[in-house]
Design a protein around this motif. Structure first.
Motif, PDB file in Angstrom:
ATOM      1  N   SER A   1      -2.522   2.540  12.556  1.00 44.31           N
ATOM      2  CA  SER A   1      -2.992   1.449  11.698  1.00 44.31           C
ATOM      3  C   SER A   1      -4.239   1.863  10.926  1.00 44.31           C
ATOM      4  O   SER A   1      -4.386   1.542   9.740  1.00 44.31           O
ATOM      5  N   VAL A   2      -5.152   2.581  11.585  1.00 46.98           N
ATOM      6  CA  VAL A   2      -6.363   3.063  10.907  1.00 46.98           C
ATOM      7  C   VAL A   2      -5.991   3.956   9.722  1.00 46.98           C
ATOM      8  O   VAL A   2      -6.523   3.793   8.609  1.00 46.98           O
ATOM      9  N   ILE A   3      -5.074   4.867   9.933  1.00 46.20           N
ATOM     10  CA  ILE A   3      -4.674   5.797   8.866  1.00 46.20           C
ATOM     11  C   ILE A   3      -3.989   5.056   7.731  1.00 46.20           C
ATOM     12  O   ILE A   3      -4.283   5.276   6.548  1.00 46.20           O
ATOM     13  N   LYS A   4      -3.092   4.132   8.075  1.00 50.99           N
ATOM     14  CA  LYS A   4      -2.361   3.379   7.061  1.00 50.99           C
ATOM     15  C   LYS A   4      -3.308   2.568   6.173  1.00 50.99           C
ATOM     16  O   LYS A   4      -3.161   2.529   4.948  1.00 50.99           O
ATOM     17  N   LEU A   5      -4.329   1.958   6.767  1.00 45.51           N
ATOM     18  CA  LEU A   5      -5.241   1.127   5.983  1.00 45.51           C
ATOM     19  C   LEU A   5      -6.166   1.969   5.108  1.00 45.51           C
ATOM     20  O   LEU A   5      -6.603   1.502   4.051  1.00 45.51           O
TER      21      LEU A   5
END
Length: 569
Positions: free
Chosen positions: A444-448
């Protein structure tokens, strides 16, 4: 000091004197001047380094979790003694049961609605100004984009963090506590054993143990509140399973679903526009309170894309790498790694976030300082005054980038994962903490980051520049992220004991008069530091405990208005 033959019966006994305990005890005492309040603190003024509680905690993942002495403080004021002062509000999405949370969002938006009335009083205790957490609500401030060309949409730049003095609750409220005639503070006592509740859930007494002498005393009270922080509040409940006799045993969720935040830097943001128009630092509101803006993401977007709530903000380059070529940064880095001096400048967890625990290329830093004279010294001197001498301290140091490029710090929600937990050691006394980052947390961190990058590019505002190759990002995040400071989830709120440990009023399931006022009751961690929100919960609990069946709504309203007018100064 209390004695074993003390016949005093208290209306309220609060265990723990951190921000939550002090706010709750003071607010309740002021609301109820004819009721007796006992505030119990484990630490004391004569304590030496080290204590039995923290020394008995075992961290099973030291890479991602700070050691106990870096996470908490014993003594009046609790962890506020080394708190950075950041006050942040939870978001609506934090109270919604999204599929990524696997059914573990056990509170709802009614609590968020209910808490709104208590934000102003909490803000008074924290001394962080009005509880306005959106740039558009600030009086005397004309909103402008964070950088030239930025547009609002699925990404927002208007959300704010506010800063306390930072208020050291022990120092700030010691005189208030001492002057409150209906309030007693005892220090150097550990909460040990609760009486087993009767058929109606009533618990009449609690055994305390004097830390120095090991002598035990009994305290009788009408209501008890555990406000000893997440670790110790959870440990006390784990050690007292008899409290749950009326519901057939301890709730399955007790100690489980432990969360904090993923935090670190994996990219820089480069803005295309005029660097002088980039709002990289602090904004003061009309009352002189420091605020700072954050990138956040639209609630509906997060839900539709099954992503975790995350905030990102502009930050400095890594201090330890002299490639930043800033003499001021190099000077401050060398000061932070200097023995003795470094410990005086910042508490261990904050120091680690700056230095990353590394002593790196000292000649390169000395070269930066030499090239940057005189600003290598004048800038840190100015910062030192504002950060350590002024009454309202400068919360941090953010330096202007003429290249309009800034490191990007992420602060991300964690999934409530059952395997992250606090549990008793085999001796029944120690506390073992199991904690890890899940792949979904990291993804999720990478996607955002990608979402922000695409948004900035699409609007012509800027772009992200990653510090690692894409396939290296997951491991980089797992290596750099370290929490244990924002402890949530282990005594979570729920509508039934099969889902949680306390009800929506923070009362422990199976009892009628035991409560928990700790961030451990938060079922989700969101993007926000929990301290301010917990203060609002403390005010809310104070009002709930003050409103009893023998008080009319009219008399309570009059009483509430009278206490609202009390000047905390």
């Amino acid at each position: 000091m209390l004695s074993t033959d003390d016949a005093e019966v208290y209306d309220l006994c609060v265990i723990g004197s951190g921000p939550a305990g002090i706010i709750l005890a003071l607010d309740y005492a002021r609301l109820n001047p004819h009721k007796k309040v006992l505030l119990v603190e484990y630490g004391n003024k004569k304590q030496v380094n080290g204590n039995q509680l923290d020394s008995s905690i075992q961290i099973n993942n030291p890479v991602n979790h700070h050691q106990p002495y870096e996470c908490t403080n014993k003594g009046l004021g609790g962890t506020s003694a080394t708190w950075g002062g950041r006050c942040v509000m939870y978001d609506e999405v934090d109270f919604e049961d999204r599929s990524i949370l696997n059914g573990n969002c056990t509170w709802d938006k009614n609590i968020l609605i209910d808490i709104q009335d208590h934000l102003p009083k909490a803000a008074e205790y924290f001394e962080c100004g009005k509880p306005d957490f959106d740039l558009t609500t600030l009086t005397g401030v004309t909103p402008k984009p964070i950088a030239e060309g930025f547009k609002q949409g699925i990404v927002s730049d208007n959300k704010l963090e506010r800063y306390s003095m930072p208020t050291r609750f022990g120092e700030r409220y010691a005189a208030d506590i001492a002057s409150q005639k209906n309030m007693t503070l005892i220090e150097g006592f550990e909460a040990r054993d609760f009486e087993q509740p009767n058929e109606k859930g009533k618990v009449s007494f609690l055994t305390l143990r004097h830390v120095a002498t090991q002598k035990q005393i009994i305290v009788t009270a009408d209501k008890f509140v555990l406000a000893a922080g997440a670790q110790e509040s959870t440990r006390i409940l784990l050690r007292n399973p008899q409290l749950f006799k009326n519901i057939g045993g301890s709730p399955d969720s007790l100690g489980k679903y432990y969360q904090g935040h993923l935090s670190g830097k994996i990219a820089s943001v480069h803005f295309y526009g005029d660097p002088k128009k980039t709002d990289y630092g602090f904004i003061k509101d009309a009352g002189g309170v420091y605020t700072r803006r954050r990138f956040q993401f639209d609630n509906n977007f997060l839900k539709e894309n099954n992503l975790l709530n995350t905030a990102l903000w502009l930050d400095n380059p890594l201090y330890f790498d002299p490639k930043h070529r800033s003499g001021a940064m190099s000077f401050m880095y060398l000061a932070m790694i200097t023995p003795v001096l470094g410990k005086k400048l910042a508490p261990p967890a904050i120091a680690h976030s700056i230095t990353k625990g590394r002593v790196n290329n000292i000649p390169g830093h000395l070269g930066n300082i030499a090239r940057g004279v005189p600003r290598s010294f004048t800038k840190p001197a100015s910062i030192f005054y504002k950060r350590y001498i002024s009454k309202r301290k400068l919360p941090g140091v953010f330096l202007y980038s003429p290249k309009n490029t800034y490191a990007l710090h992420f602060h991300a929600e964690q999934i409530p994962f059952e395997g992250n937990r606090m549990r008793l050691a085999p001796d029944g006394e120690g506390l073992i903490i199991d904690y890890k980052l899940t792949d979904a947390d990291v993804a999720s961190v990478i996607k955002l980051h990608d979402v922000l990058d695409n948004w900035l590019r699409a609007t012509g505002c800027g772009e992200l520049k990653y510090w690692f190759e894409k396939d290296e990002l997951p491991q980089a995040i797992k290596t750099m992220s370290k929490d244990g400071l924002h402890q949530c989830g282990t005594t979570r709120i729920a509508n039934s004991p099969d889902k949680g440990v306390v009800d929506t009023n923070l009362k422990v399931w199976g009892t009628s008069n035991i409560y928990v006022c700790s961030s451990s009751v938060f079922p989700t961690s969101g993007q926000a530091n929990p301290t301010f929100m917990l203060g609002a919960f403390a005010v809310r609990l104070s009002r709930h405990l003050s409103y009893t069946k023998n008080k009319s709504k009219k008399s309570f309203k009059t009483h509430f208005q009278r206490v609202k007018s009390i000047d905390l100064n």
